[in-house]
Design a protein around this motif. Sequence first.
Motif, PDB file in Angstrom:
ATOM      1  N   GLY A  59       4.822 -35.849  17.485  1.00 41.66           N
ATOM      2  CA  GLY A  59       5.141 -37.223  17.832  1.00 41.66           C
ATOM      3  C   GLY A  59       3.988 -38.154  17.540  1.00 41.66           C
ATOM      4  N   PRO A  60       3.478 -38.870  18.549  1.00 39.63           N
ATOM      5  CA  PRO A  60       2.427 -39.867  18.313  1.00 39.63           C
ATOM      6  C   PRO A  60       1.017 -39.281  18.222  1.00 39.63           C
ATOM      7  CG  PRO A  60       3.016 -39.857  20.622  1.00 39.63           C
ATOM      8  CD  PRO A  60       3.960 -38.894  19.942  1.00 39.63           C
ATOM      9  N   ILE A  61       0.869 -37.958  18.306  1.00 43.73           N
ATOM     10  CA  ILE A  61      -0.463 -37.367  18.222  1.00 43.73           C
ATOM     11  C   ILE A  61      -0.559 -36.411  17.037  1.00 43.73           C
ATOM     12  CG2 ILE A  61      -0.867 -37.591  20.704  1.00 43.73           C
ATOM     13  CD1 ILE A  61      -0.405 -34.595  20.971  1.00 43.73           C
ATOM     14  N   THR A  62      -1.757 -36.378  16.442  1.00 48.30           N
ATOM     15  CA  THR A  62      -2.074 -35.442  15.365  1.00 48.30           C
ATOM     16  C   THR A  62      -3.388 -34.773  15.735  1.00 48.30           C
ATOM     17  OG1 THR A  62      -0.986 -36.851  13.718  1.00 48.30           O
ATOM     18  CG2 THR A  62      -2.507 -35.182  12.902  1.00 48.30           C
ATOM     19  N   ILE A  63      -3.376 -33.448  15.848  1.00 52.88           N
ATOM     20  CA  ILE A  63      -4.560 -32.701  16.260  1.00 52.88           C
ATOM     21  C   ILE A  63      -4.872 -31.669  15.185  1.00 52.88           C
ATOM     22  CG2 ILE A  63      -5.583 -31.210  18.023  1.00 52.88           C
ATOM     23  CD1 ILE A  63      -3.548 -32.317  20.002  1.00 52.88           C
ATOM     24  N   GLY A  64      -6.108 -31.630  14.731  1.00 51.66           N
ATOM     25  CA  GLY A  64      -6.464 -30.662  13.705  1.00 51.66           C
ATOM     26  C   GLY A  64      -7.886 -30.172  13.833  1.00 51.66           C
ATOM     27  N   GLU A  65      -8.116 -28.912  13.479  1.00 51.64           N
ATOM     28  CA  GLU A  65      -9.470 -28.374  13.359  1.00 51.64           C
ATOM     29  C   GLU A  65      -9.849 -28.435  11.887  1.00 51.64           C
ATOM     30  OE1 GLU A  65     -12.047 -24.271  14.047  1.00 51.64           O
ATOM     31  OE2 GLU A  65     -10.183 -24.576  15.181  1.00 51.64           O
ATOM     32  N   VAL A  66     -10.969 -29.119  11.596  1.00 48.66           N
ATOM     33  CA  VAL A  66     -11.310 -29.435  10.210  1.00 48.66           C
ATOM     34  C   VAL A  66     -12.778 -29.116   9.945  1.00 48.66           C
ATOM     35  CG1 VAL A  66     -11.294 -31.218   8.419  1.00 48.66           C
ATOM     36  CG2 VAL A  66      -9.623 -31.322  10.290  1.00 48.66           C
ATOM     37  N   LEU A  89     -17.087 -28.970  17.328  1.00 46.29           N
ATOM     38  CA  LEU A  89     -17.162 -27.622  17.885  1.00 46.29           C
ATOM     39  C   LEU A  89     -18.519 -26.999  17.579  1.00 46.29           C
ATOM     40  CD1 LEU A  89     -13.627 -26.395  16.752  1.00 46.29           C
ATOM     41  CD2 LEU A  89     -14.288 -27.190  19.041  1.00 46.29           C
ATOM     42  N   THR A  90     -19.074 -27.332  16.411  1.00 43.17           N
ATOM     43  CA  THR A  90     -20.402 -26.881  16.009  1.00 43.17           C
ATOM     44  C   THR A  90     -21.098 -28.030  15.295  1.00 43.17           C
ATOM     45  OG1 THR A  90     -19.636 -26.063  13.856  1.00 43.17           O
ATOM     46  CG2 THR A  90     -19.603 -24.494  15.693  1.00 43.17           C
ATOM     47  N   GLY A  91     -22.430 -28.027  15.331  1.00 45.79           N
ATOM     48  CA  GLY A  91     -23.184 -29.023  14.589  1.00 45.79           C
ATOM     49  C   GLY A  91     -23.147 -30.406  15.222  1.00 45.79           C
ATOM     50  N   MET A  92     -23.716 -31.365  14.496  1.00 45.04           N
ATOM     51  CA  MET A  92     -23.802 -32.748  14.970  1.00 45.04           C
ATOM     52  C   MET A  92     -23.336 -33.691  13.873  1.00 45.04           C
ATOM     53  SD  MET A  92     -27.124 -34.944  16.246  1.00 45.04           S
ATOM     54  CE  MET A  92     -27.254 -34.165  17.847  1.00 45.04           C
ATOM     55  N   THR A 125     -22.342 -27.847   8.428  1.00 42.54           N
ATOM     56  CA  THR A 125     -22.404 -26.983   9.610  1.00 42.54           C
ATOM     57  C   THR A 125     -21.498 -27.466  10.731  1.00 42.54           C
ATOM     58  OG1 THR A 125     -24.319 -28.259  10.358  1.00 42.54           O
ATOM     59  CG2 THR A 125     -24.753 -26.211   9.164  1.00 42.54           C
ATOM     60  N   CYS A 126     -20.883 -28.631  10.552  1.00 44.98           N
ATOM     61  CA  CYS A 126     -20.075 -29.224  11.623  1.00 44.98           C
ATOM     62  C   CYS A 126     -18.586 -28.953  11.404  1.00 44.98           C
ATOM     63  CB  CYS A 126     -20.321 -30.730  11.700  1.00 44.98           C
ATOM     64  SG  CYS A 126     -19.352 -31.579  12.976  1.00 44.98           S
ATOM     65  N   ARG A 127     -17.992 -28.229  12.339  1.00 41.69           N
ATOM     66  CA  ARG A 127     -16.538 -28.111  12.417  1.00 41.69           C
ATOM     67  C   ARG A 127     -16.099 -28.876  13.652  1.00 41.69           C
ATOM     68  NH1 ARG A 127     -13.648 -25.183   9.280  1.00 41.69           N
ATOM     69  NH2 ARG A 127     -11.938 -25.167  10.782  1.00 41.69           N
ATOM     70  N   LEU A 128     -14.963 -29.524  13.559  1.00 38.41           N
ATOM     71  CA  LEU A 128     -14.558 -30.369  14.679  1.00 38.41           C
ATOM     72  C   LEU A 128     -13.052 -30.385  14.851  1.00 38.41           C
ATOM     73  CD1 LEU A 128     -13.292 -33.089  13.234  1.00 38.41           C
ATOM     74  CD2 LEU A 128     -15.689 -33.711  12.996  1.00 38.41           C
ATOM     75  N   ILE A 129     -12.651 -30.870  16.010  1.00 45.05           N
ATOM     76  CA  ILE A 129     -11.243 -31.154  16.259  1.00 45.05           C
ATOM     77  C   ILE A 129     -11.044 -32.659  16.162  1.00 45.05           C
ATOM     78  CG2 ILE A 129      -9.386 -31.106  17.960  1.00 45.05           C
ATOM     79  CD1 ILE A 129     -10.390 -28.457  18.926  1.00 45.05           C
ATOM     80  N   SER A 130     -10.105 -33.039  15.341  1.00 45.95           N
ATOM     81  CA  SER A 130      -9.790 -34.441  15.084  1.00 45.95           C
ATOM     82  C   SER A 130      -8.491 -34.783  15.799  1.00 45.95           C
ATOM     83  CB  SER A 130      -9.650 -34.653  13.573  1.00 45.95           C
ATOM     84  OG  SER A 130      -9.141 -35.930  13.273  1.00 45.95           O
ATOM     85  N   VAL A 131      -8.528 -35.823  16.643  1.00 48.51           N
ATOM     86  CA  VAL A 131      -7.354 -36.203  17.433  1.00 48.51           C
ATOM     87  C   VAL A 131      -6.983 -37.644  17.123  1.00 48.51           C
ATOM     88  CG1 VAL A 131      -6.342 -36.356  19.736  1.00 48.51           C
ATOM     89  CG2 VAL A 131      -8.131 -34.647  19.269  1.00 48.51           C
ATOM     90  N   LYS A 132      -5.824 -37.826  16.538  1.00 52.49           N
ATOM     91  CA  LYS A 132      -5.293 -39.150  16.220  1.00 52.49           C
ATOM     92  C   LYS A 132      -4.162 -39.471  17.201  1.00 52.49           C
ATOM     93  CE  LYS A 132      -2.685 -41.424  12.488  1.00 52.49           C
ATOM     94  NZ  LYS A 132      -2.083 -41.184  11.147  1.00 52.49           N
ATOM     95  N   VAL A 133      -4.253 -40.616  17.853  1.00 48.46           N
ATOM     96  CA  VAL A 133      -3.226 -41.036  18.814  1.00 48.46           C
ATOM     97  C   VAL A 133      -2.707 -42.397  18.393  1.00 48.46           C
ATOM     98  CG1 VAL A 133      -2.704 -41.558  21.216  1.00 48.46           C
ATOM     99  CG2 VAL A 133      -4.341 -39.753  20.679  1.00 48.46           C
ATOM    100  N   GLU A 134      -1.414 -42.492  18.188  1.00 47.13           N
ATOM    101  CA  GLU A 134      -0.851 -43.766  17.761  1.00 47.13           C
ATOM    102  C   GLU A 134      -1.191 -44.870  18.754  1.00 47.13           C
ATOM    103  OE1 GLU A 134       3.273 -43.544  16.910  1.00 47.13           O
ATOM    104  OE2 GLU A 134       3.019 -42.098  15.283  1.00 47.13           O
ATOM    105  N   ARG A 135      -1.497 -46.009  18.199  1.00 47.99           N
ATOM    106  CA  ARG A 135      -1.970 -47.147  18.981  1.00 47.99           C
ATOM    107  C   ARG A 135      -1.032 -47.492  20.136  1.00 47.99           C
ATOM    108  NH1 ARG A 135      -3.929 -52.560  15.814  1.00 47.99           N
ATOM    109  NH2 ARG A 135      -4.289 -53.942  17.594  1.00 47.99           N
TER     110      ARG A 135
END
Length: 333
Positions: A59-66, A89-92, A125-135
């Motif tokens: 729906g209005p959210i998109t979650i990904g590990e990138v 999740l790792t790195g800066m 070195t940075c892996r992260l979770i990206s969270v997009k939430v519709e405005r």
Amino acid sequence: MASGPVTPGADTPVHVALRTTDVDEARAFCRRLYYGPMRIEPVGDPARLEFSADVVLLGPITIGEVGYGTDIRLTIGELETSYHVLLPLTGMLRSRHRGAVVYADPTRAAVYRPSGDIELDWPGTCRLISVKVERGALERELDAGLDQRVISPMPLGASFDLVDGPGRTWAALVRLLLSELRGPDALASRPRMAARWRDMVVSGLALSVEHPYGQEPAGLQGPYRPRTVKRALDVMHAEPWRPYTITDLATVAGVGVRVLQESFRQHVGMPPLTYLRRLRLDGVHAELSRADPGRASVSEVAYRWGFTHLGRFAGAYRERFGVSPSHTLRHRG
């Protein structure tokens, strides 16, 4: 693997994954799932690019590990349609948005409003979770608990804490949801359950991120750190290399030195200058981990992060990471 995003508002999650060494393929994937006007340029060794992404659309959210596997620079114009949060999740990760510089790491998230350009220095070195939430989804969530309409776009804080309080809980919820929806036959993938998870992610973000409405409705109040502590944390994360004294930080916070020290012990778990030193050490470690040993030197990086006494710096670095700074530089990646 799905071919594209679901219709906004749908309760059926869609999982999309990609692993590639082709930067053009990675660009096309990110533009399709996140934002069209996005530029992704390798600044590290292009031959080391190993893009991987597992993304769930609900729906209005998109979650990904990138992750990219090599250093990249990502730039994007105004998001317009969404709010966005990055959870390393790792790195800066170094982020610049609306004039504010944030160093996001596993202890602190970066937050983006729908207005203002974004520039990211994203190390391999940075892996992260990206969270997009519709405005509209986030603004409706806040609006529902207020006696006044929220300003759009909302003036959110540029970052929030992931170590304790609501941010820690929200990040754990996001990680669990992503893990569940990537697996086969998960309970969370059933539409009725997915809708509940979706709502928890949106409402949890409203409780975690700083906004000017946080003190208004009792139902939206969470265990926030005091504003005095937040002010000191914000200036340290914005410019960690500056030679702050405890008096400087107390002045920024608007309280006395003893009050600030006690507040940090209670709400952060360590004194302000200890936190600042850890922030700097983590920044040095992240930079040395991706630097070219033939071009970078430990002393230059250390000075850039505010360390002026190399002997004490080396001892503190070894105590935190278990190896010398030069070892990290020689064994980068």
